[in-house]
Design a protein around this motif. Structure first.
Motif, PDB file in Angstrom:
ATOM      1  N   MET A   1       8.385   1.544   2.649  1.00 34.52           N
ATOM      2  CA  MET A   1       7.215   0.714   2.365  1.00 34.52           C
ATOM      3  C   MET A   1       7.010  -0.414   3.386  1.00 34.52           C
ATOM      4  SD  MET A   1       4.577   0.050   0.486  1.00 34.52           S
ATOM      5  CE  MET A   1       4.706   0.836  -1.114  1.00 34.52           C
ATOM      6  N   PRO A   2       8.044  -1.144   3.830  1.00 29.23           N
ATOM      7  CA  PRO A   2       7.809  -2.207   4.808  1.00 29.23           C
ATOM      8  C   PRO A   2       7.138  -1.717   6.090  1.00 29.23           C
ATOM      9  CG  PRO A   2       9.983  -2.456   3.832  1.00 29.23           C
ATOM     10  CD  PRO A   2       9.448  -1.129   3.361  1.00 29.23           C
ATOM     11  N   HIS A   3       7.529  -0.525   6.577  1.00 29.76           N
ATOM     12  CA  HIS A   3       6.927  -0.040   7.825  1.00 29.76           C
ATOM     13  C   HIS A   3       5.464   0.333   7.627  1.00 29.76           C
ATOM     14  CE1 HIS A   3       8.052   3.732   5.841  1.00 29.76           C
ATOM     15  NE2 HIS A   3       7.251   4.380   6.657  1.00 29.76           N
ATOM     16  N   ILE A   4       5.096   0.755   6.413  1.00 28.55           N
ATOM     17  CA  ILE A   4       3.689   1.060   6.126  1.00 28.55           C
ATOM     18  C   ILE A   4       2.872  -0.225   6.109  1.00 28.55           C
ATOM     19  CG2 ILE A   4       2.107   2.000   4.404  1.00 28.55           C
ATOM     20  CD1 ILE A   4       4.296   3.940   3.576  1.00 28.55           C
ATOM     21  N   LYS A   5       3.417  -1.268   5.486  1.00 27.49           N
ATOM     22  CA  LYS A   5       2.737  -2.561   5.462  1.00 27.49           C
ATOM     23  C   LYS A   5       2.562  -3.111   6.876  1.00 27.49           C
ATOM     24  CE  LYS A   5       4.398  -4.003   0.879  1.00 27.49           C
ATOM     25  NZ  LYS A   5       5.230  -4.991   0.151  1.00 27.49           N
ATOM     26  N   GLN A   6       3.596  -2.950   7.695  1.00 26.03           N
ATOM     27  CA  GLN A   6       3.512  -3.460   9.055  1.00 26.03           C
ATOM     28  C   GLN A   6       2.459  -2.702   9.868  1.00 26.03           C
ATOM     29  OE1 GLN A   6       5.227  -6.221  10.297  1.00 26.03           O
ATOM     30  NE2 GLN A   6       3.613  -5.941  11.821  1.00 26.03           N
ATOM     31  N   PHE A 188      -5.714  19.219  -3.701  1.00 21.37           N
ATOM     32  CA  PHE A 188      -5.555  17.787  -3.466  1.00 21.37           C
ATOM     33  C   PHE A 188      -4.087  17.460  -3.273  1.00 21.37           C
ATOM     34  CE2 PHE A 188      -9.725  17.400  -5.569  1.00 21.37           C
ATOM     35  CZ  PHE A 188     -10.335  16.472  -4.730  1.00 21.37           C
ATOM     36  N   PHE A 189      -3.804  16.674  -2.230  1.00 17.62           N
ATOM     37  CA  PHE A 189      -2.473  16.104  -2.047  1.00 17.62           C
ATOM     38  C   PHE A 189      -2.637  14.603  -1.878  1.00 17.62           C
ATOM     39  CE2 PHE A 189       1.117  14.544   0.375  1.00 17.62           C
ATOM     40  CZ  PHE A 189       2.182  15.072  -0.339  1.00 17.62           C
ATOM     41  N   SER A 190      -1.807  13.832  -2.571  1.00 25.99           N
ATOM     42  CA  SER A 190      -1.944  12.382  -2.593  1.00 25.99           C
ATOM     43  C   SER A 190      -0.727  11.707  -1.994  1.00 25.99           C
ATOM     44  CB  SER A 190      -2.141  11.910  -4.040  1.00 25.99           C
ATOM     45  OG  SER A 190      -2.115  10.499  -4.106  1.00 25.99           O
ATOM     46  N   LEU A 191      -0.957  10.653  -1.213  1.00 26.28           N
ATOM     47  CA  LEU A 191       0.148   9.836  -0.719  1.00 26.28           C
ATOM     48  C   LEU A 191       0.706   8.920  -1.799  1.00 26.28           C
ATOM     49  CD1 LEU A 191      -1.062  10.868   1.982  1.00 26.28           C
ATOM     50  CD2 LEU A 191      -0.468   8.640   2.970  1.00 26.28           C
ATOM     51  N   SER A 192      -0.055   8.703  -2.851  1.00 24.63           N
ATOM     52  CA  SER A 192       0.312   7.718  -3.865  1.00 24.63           C
ATOM     53  C   SER A 192       1.704   7.947  -4.429  1.00 24.63           C
ATOM     54  CB  SER A 192      -0.707   7.732  -5.011  1.00 24.63           C
ATOM     55  OG  SER A 192      -1.980   7.347  -4.568  1.00 24.63           O
ATOM     56  N   VAL A 197       2.743   4.704  -2.468  1.00 27.91           N
ATOM     57  CA  VAL A 197       1.692   3.791  -2.007  1.00 27.91           C
ATOM     58  C   VAL A 197       0.457   3.968  -2.896  1.00 27.91           C
ATOM     59  CG1 VAL A 197       2.476   3.527   0.359  1.00 27.91           C
ATOM     60  CG2 VAL A 197       1.040   5.473  -0.236  1.00 27.91           C
ATOM     61  N   THR A 198       0.664   3.880  -4.195  1.00 34.15           N
ATOM     62  CA  THR A 198      -0.427   4.134  -5.151  1.00 34.15           C
ATOM     63  C   THR A 198      -1.644   3.267  -4.867  1.00 34.15           C
ATOM     64  OG1 THR A 198       1.235   4.688  -6.803  1.00 34.15           O
ATOM     65  CG2 THR A 198      -0.978   4.244  -7.593  1.00 34.15           C
TER      66      THR A 198
END
Length: 237
Positions: A1-6, A188-192, A197-198
């Motif tokens: 998650m931190p790398h996605i936020k960055q 459908f494929f979701s990243l959530s 990363v909902t």
């Protein structure tokens, strides 16, 4: 998650990104193609078979507006995630519920759908792994559903948002691991769920080019009261 936020923060500082988002970037589409190969070992997906949505719930909610005419029959699981029903009714569709029962391990049983109903149906929505009952399909079950939809010329919409939230040694599959799915299905494929990363609201619809094109022509940003009531051509099968 931190790398996605960055990555999000870094992208926000690029002036080129502060423009209207009117279409999916080639980099995104190529990444989805590569992911389907890496995660599901599905070959042959091309960028014109992919469209992004603001989450699979958003996509499922708009499918009826893009694909259905008033009175079209849609096969829906019971119980199901509520937006399945909402999306069908927004498009003027008529639900026919196939029941997920304890006797059949809460899995779809196409043998219980009458032939006269199947022959009228335009779409079938399947959610495996299933929300809210938690059942997980086998390749044999997927094949049975694909064969059923091809036989009755039904568009199969597979909600694959939960393929990575399963336990006890079960494995999540793509509908495109199944022979014949390329002629009748989208997925459908979701990243959530898979990437936790909902709140980011990122999902993809993958599959038949005619369905992707129809959804692009009726994307959420372009939907109006008049366009939602216009007559949609039948989808070839």
């Amino acid at each position: 998650m931190p790398h996605i936020k960055q990555a999000l923060c870094d992208a926000a500082m690029v002036s080129e990104n502060w423009k209207y988002s009117l279409r999916d970037l080639p980099e995104l589409l190529d990444t989805v193609c590569a992911y389907y190969k890496r995660r599901f070992d599905v070959d042959g997906i091309t960028p014109d078979q992919i469209m992004s949505f603001n989450g699979s719930q958003d996509g499922m909610g708009h499918m009826g507006l893009a694909l259905l005419n008033d009175g079209d029959v849609v096969l829906l699981p019971d119980p199901c995630y509520p937006v399945f029903i909402t999306g069908v009714k927004l498009g003027g569709g008529v639900p026919y519920y196939y029941h997920l029962t304890k006797e059949h391990n809460f899995l779809p049983n196409v043998k219980e759908i009458p032939d006269d109903v199947a022959d009228k149906a335009k779409m079938m929505i399947v959610s495996l792994p299933a929300n809210p009952v938690g059942s997980v399909g086998s390749p044999e079950l997927y094949q049975e559903i694909v064969d059923f939809c091809n036989a009755h010329k039904i568009l199969l919409i597979h909600d694959n948002a939960y393929s990575d939230i399963i336990f006890d040694g079960a494995v999540g599959h793509s509908i495109f691991n199944i022979p014949g799915a390329e002629t009748c299905a989208v997925e459908f494929f979701s990243l959530s769920k898979s990437f936790n990363v909902t709140g980011a609201r990122i999902s993809f619809l993958v599959g038949r080019r005619d369905v992707i094109a129809a959804c692009k022509s009726c994307a959420p940003r372009s939907i109006s009261a008049s366009s939602s009531r216009s007559r949609k051509p039948p989808l070839p099968l």
